[in-house]
Motif scaffolding. Structure first.
Motif, short mmCIF file in Angstrom:
data_model
loop_
_atom_site.label_atom_id
_atom_site.label_comp_id
_atom_site.label_asym_id
_atom_site.label_seq_id
_atom_site.Cartn_x
_atom_site.Cartn_y
_atom_site.Cartn_z
N THR A 55 0.84 -1.20 0.00
CA THR A 55 0.00 0.00 0.00
C THR A 55 0.87 1.25 0.00
OG1 THR A 55 -1.75 -1.16 1.20
CG2 THR A 55 -1.79 1.26 1.26
N PHE A 62 0.74 9.96 -0.61
CA PHE A 62 0.49 9.84 0.82
C PHE A 62 1.35 10.85 1.57
CE2 PHE A 62 0.35 5.46 -0.93
CZ PHE A 62 -0.98 5.16 -0.69
N THR A 97 -2.19 3.51 10.21
CA THR A 97 -2.96 4.31 9.25
C THR A 97 -3.39 5.65 9.85
OG1 THR A 97 -5.00 3.10 9.79
CG2 THR A 97 -3.73 2.34 7.87
N PRO A 102 -4.18 10.96 3.25
CA PRO A 102 -4.19 10.86 1.79
C PRO A 102 -3.74 12.19 1.17
CG PRO A 102 -6.37 10.35 2.71
CD PRO A 102 -5.51 10.84 3.83
N THR A 118 -7.20 11.19 8.49
CA THR A 118 -6.20 10.15 8.25
C THR A 118 -6.82 8.99 7.47
OG1 THR A 118 -6.66 8.90 10.27
CG2 THR A 118 -5.07 10.74 10.43
N VAL A 119 -5.99 8.12 6.96
CA VAL A 119 -6.45 6.91 6.28
C VAL A 119 -7.23 6.04 7.25
CG1 VAL A 119 -5.66 4.80 5.12
CG2 VAL A 119 -4.60 6.99 4.57
N GLN A 120 -6.90 6.09 8.53
CA GLN A 120 -7.58 5.32 9.56
C GLN A 120 -9.04 5.77 9.71
OE1 GLN A 120 -8.40 6.67 12.81
NE2 GLN A 120 -8.60 4.83 14.05
#
Length: 162
Positions: A55, A62, A97, A102, A118-120
């Protein structure tokens, strides 16, 4: 003599410019940049244990708030070892994450008290009152560019609530 020196300098300058062009074209991705730095061994091990390598080697872009090995070492004793266990993978993925946003966010894009999702899924707060802070972590080095984003080095592992 002057002409030979000028030609030699011109040739040397041409080689430097062409070498610099090659280096720029071969910028490493976020994972390879972290590995090469040598101060993110724990982070890299965690990314591997969480199965997030591909990823973070992906297209992105990112923005990674990357805790140093010292930041991980400051966690309570046994925390890292516990997180690296297969049965705690979901918790590890959640923590890692939470350190990734992103898009490519450079330090010049930051505003005081901004929220970044966040990606989380949760957001982190950026504070610029006393240096650059992400939650309770200080950014110690900013804007390390990679082919698929940017790394900002932080001195503390930030943890999502819950």
């Amino acid at each position: 003599m002057f002409r030979k020196t000028t030609l030699a300098l011109t040739a040397a300058a041409s080689m430097l410019v062409s070498t610099a062009g090659i280096a720029v074209g071969q910028t490493k991705d976020i994972v390879d940049t972290a590995v090469e730095a040598g101060s993110f061994e724990t982070l890299v091990a965690a990314v591997q244990a969480a199965d997030l390598v591909e990823t973070l080697k992906g297209e992105g872009p990112f923005t990674v708030f990357a805790p140093t090995d010292e930041a991980f070492a400051a966690l309570p004793e046994g925390t890292v070892d516990s997180l690296l266990l297969p049965e705690n993978r979901d918790q590890l993925v959640s923590i890692l994450t939470y350190h990734v946003v992103p898009g490519k966010v450079m330090s010049t894009d930051l505003m005081d008290d901004m929220e970044a999702e966040t990606v989380q899924g949760a957001s982190v707060t950026i504070d610029l009152d006393d240096g650059v802070m992400v939650e309770n972590a200080t950014v110690t080095t900013a804007d390390i560019e990679a082919s698929n984003g940017v790394i900002h080095v932080i001195d503390t592992v930030i943890l999502p609530e819950g």
